[in-house]
Design a protein around this motif. Structure first.
Motif, PDB file in Angstrom:
ATOM      1  N   GLU A  48      14.915 -15.377   8.330  1.00 13.25           N
ATOM      2  CA  GLU A  48      15.769 -14.446   9.087  1.00 13.25           C
ATOM      3  C   GLU A  48      15.976 -13.148   8.303  1.00 13.25           C
ATOM      4  OE1 GLU A  48      19.683 -15.209  11.420  1.00 13.25           O
ATOM      5  OE2 GLU A  48      20.261 -14.645   9.372  1.00 13.25           O
ATOM      6  N   ARG A  49      16.388 -13.270   7.066  1.00  8.98           N
ATOM      7  CA  ARG A  49      16.689 -12.105   6.219  1.00  8.98           C
ATOM      8  C   ARG A  49      15.376 -11.667   5.561  1.00  8.98           C
ATOM      9  NH1 ARG A  49      22.153 -11.629   5.349  1.00  8.98           N
ATOM     10  NH2 ARG A  49      21.843 -10.667   3.319  1.00  8.98           N
ATOM     11  N   ARG A  78      16.027 -17.864  22.357  1.00  5.62           N
ATOM     12  CA  ARG A  78      15.678 -18.614  21.138  1.00  5.62           C
ATOM     13  C   ARG A  78      16.959 -19.062  20.439  1.00  5.62           C
ATOM     14  NH1 ARG A  78      10.498 -16.335  19.723  1.00  5.62           N
ATOM     15  NH2 ARG A  78      10.316 -17.767  17.977  1.00  5.62           N
ATOM     16  N   PRO A  79      16.899 -20.212  19.744  1.00  7.39           N
ATOM     17  CA  PRO A  79      18.108 -20.749  19.096  1.00  7.39           C
ATOM     18  C   PRO A  79      18.686 -19.828  18.020  1.00  7.39           C
ATOM     19  CG  PRO A  79      16.161 -22.049  18.496  1.00  7.39           C
ATOM     20  CD  PRO A  79      15.742 -21.121  19.603  1.00  7.39           C
ATOM     21  N   PHE A  80      17.836 -18.986  17.440  1.00  2.12           N
ATOM     22  CA  PHE A  80      18.304 -18.127  16.339  1.00  2.12           C
ATOM     23  C   PHE A  80      18.854 -16.782  16.819  1.00  2.12           C
ATOM     24  CE2 PHE A  80      13.624 -17.562  16.646  1.00  2.12           C
ATOM     25  CZ  PHE A  80      13.547 -16.185  16.872  1.00  2.12           C
ATOM     26  N   HIS A  99      13.929 -12.279  22.538  1.00  2.00           N
ATOM     27  CA  HIS A  99      14.257 -13.526  21.840  1.00  2.00           C
ATOM     28  C   HIS A  99      15.562 -14.147  22.331  1.00  2.00           C
ATOM     29  CE1 HIS A  99      10.944 -12.964  19.135  1.00  2.00           C
ATOM     30  NE2 HIS A  99      11.452 -11.892  18.561  1.00  2.00           N
ATOM     31  N   ASP A 159      22.486 -15.639  15.637  1.00  2.00           N
ATOM     32  CA  ASP A 159      22.492 -15.364  14.196  1.00  2.00           C
ATOM     33  C   ASP A 159      21.725 -14.076  13.880  1.00  2.00           C
ATOM     34  OD1 ASP A 159      23.919 -17.613  13.595  1.00  2.00           O
ATOM     35  OD2 ASP A 159      22.198 -18.780  12.862  1.00  2.00           O
ATOM     36  N   LEU A 160      20.627 -13.856  14.609  1.00  2.00           N
ATOM     37  CA  LEU A 160      19.809 -12.663  14.373  1.00  2.00           C
ATOM     38  C   LEU A 160      20.601 -11.390  14.709  1.00  2.00           C
ATOM     39  CD1 LEU A 160      17.053 -11.367  13.691  1.00  2.00           C
ATOM     40  CD2 LEU A 160      16.354 -11.805  16.059  1.00  2.00           C
ATOM     41  N   ASN A 190       7.829 -15.541   7.890  1.00  2.00           N
ATOM     42  CA  ASN A 190       8.457 -16.412   6.894  1.00  2.00           C
ATOM     43  C   ASN A 190       7.912 -16.051   5.508  1.00  2.00           C
ATOM     44  OD1 ASN A 190       9.435 -18.443   5.293  1.00  2.00           O
ATOM     45  ND2 ASN A 190       9.030 -20.069   6.792  1.00  2.00           N
ATOM     46  N   ASN A 214      14.644 -14.965   3.282  1.00  4.35           N
ATOM     47  CA  ASN A 214      14.248 -16.145   4.066  1.00  4.35           C
ATOM     48  C   ASN A 214      13.700 -15.674   5.413  1.00  4.35           C
ATOM     49  OD1 ASN A 214      16.553 -15.768   5.852  1.00  4.35           O
ATOM     50  ND2 ASN A 214      17.801 -16.612   4.193  1.00  4.35           N
TER      51      ASN A 214
END
Ligand code: ATP
Ligand code: MG
Length: 140
Positions: free
Chosen positions: A112-113, A57-59, A54, A62-63, A94, A110
């Motif tokens: 991510e979490r 990927r934009p996340f 990943h 944060d991940l 999700n 959410n």
């Protein structure tokens, strides 16, 4: 379908809320046997390596920050059709799309979490197991 192994992580959002036991119970109720388990704090290098697919990927940033923000429980699960069975009991990535009764529907905060990780194929399961466990740690 043959007996398979898959790799699972109980993520920091769930360890923070004391939900390791209830999540492990869901896995066991689904017929999966926890043949190895340890509570660890992932290093940044481990999280970046584990989620390497990943990295564009934009996340991703944060991940990695999330996965290193607290302890996780890494586990090896064994059972009939274990990869698919684990994904089924986990529910959709999700939680708003996760089916009733799944771990993510019940516990995820959410996208991510989302409380748990599970391997997506037998080949990735073998790689992910090796990333965190030696053969001697797979105690049955
Ligand atoms: P996992 O690999 O953790 O079992 P998954 O296979 O359902 O979950 P992936 O697409 O592999 O989902 O994404 C890996 C993880 O990255 C997700 O579980 C989630 O924590 C995070 N993630 C995925 N998509 C997003 C997103 N759009 N925004 C934020 N985080 C995300
Ligand atoms: Mg995945």
């Amino acid at each position: 379908m043959a007996i398979q192994r898959t790799f699972s992580i109980i993520k920091p959002d769930a360890t923070a809320r004391n939900q390791t036991g209830v999540i492990a119970a869901k896995l066991e109720e689904a017929g999966l046997r926890i043949i190895a388990s340890k509570r660890i704090r992932m290093s940044r290098e481990q999280a970046e390596g584990f989620y390497g697919v990943h990295k564009e990927r934009p996340f991703f940033g944060d991940l990695v920050a999330f996965m290193t923000s607290g302890p996780v429980v890494v586990q090896v699960l064994e059972g009939e059709d274990a990869v698919a069975k684990n994904r089924e009991v986990m529910g959709a990535t999700n939680p708003t799309e996760a089916a009733e009764g799944t771990i993510r529907k019940l516990f995820a905060e959410n996208i991510e979490r989302n409380s748990v990780h599970g391997s997506d194929a037998p080949e990735t399961a073998a790689e992910e197991i090796k990333f965190f466990f030696t053969d001697a740690e797979l105690v049955g």
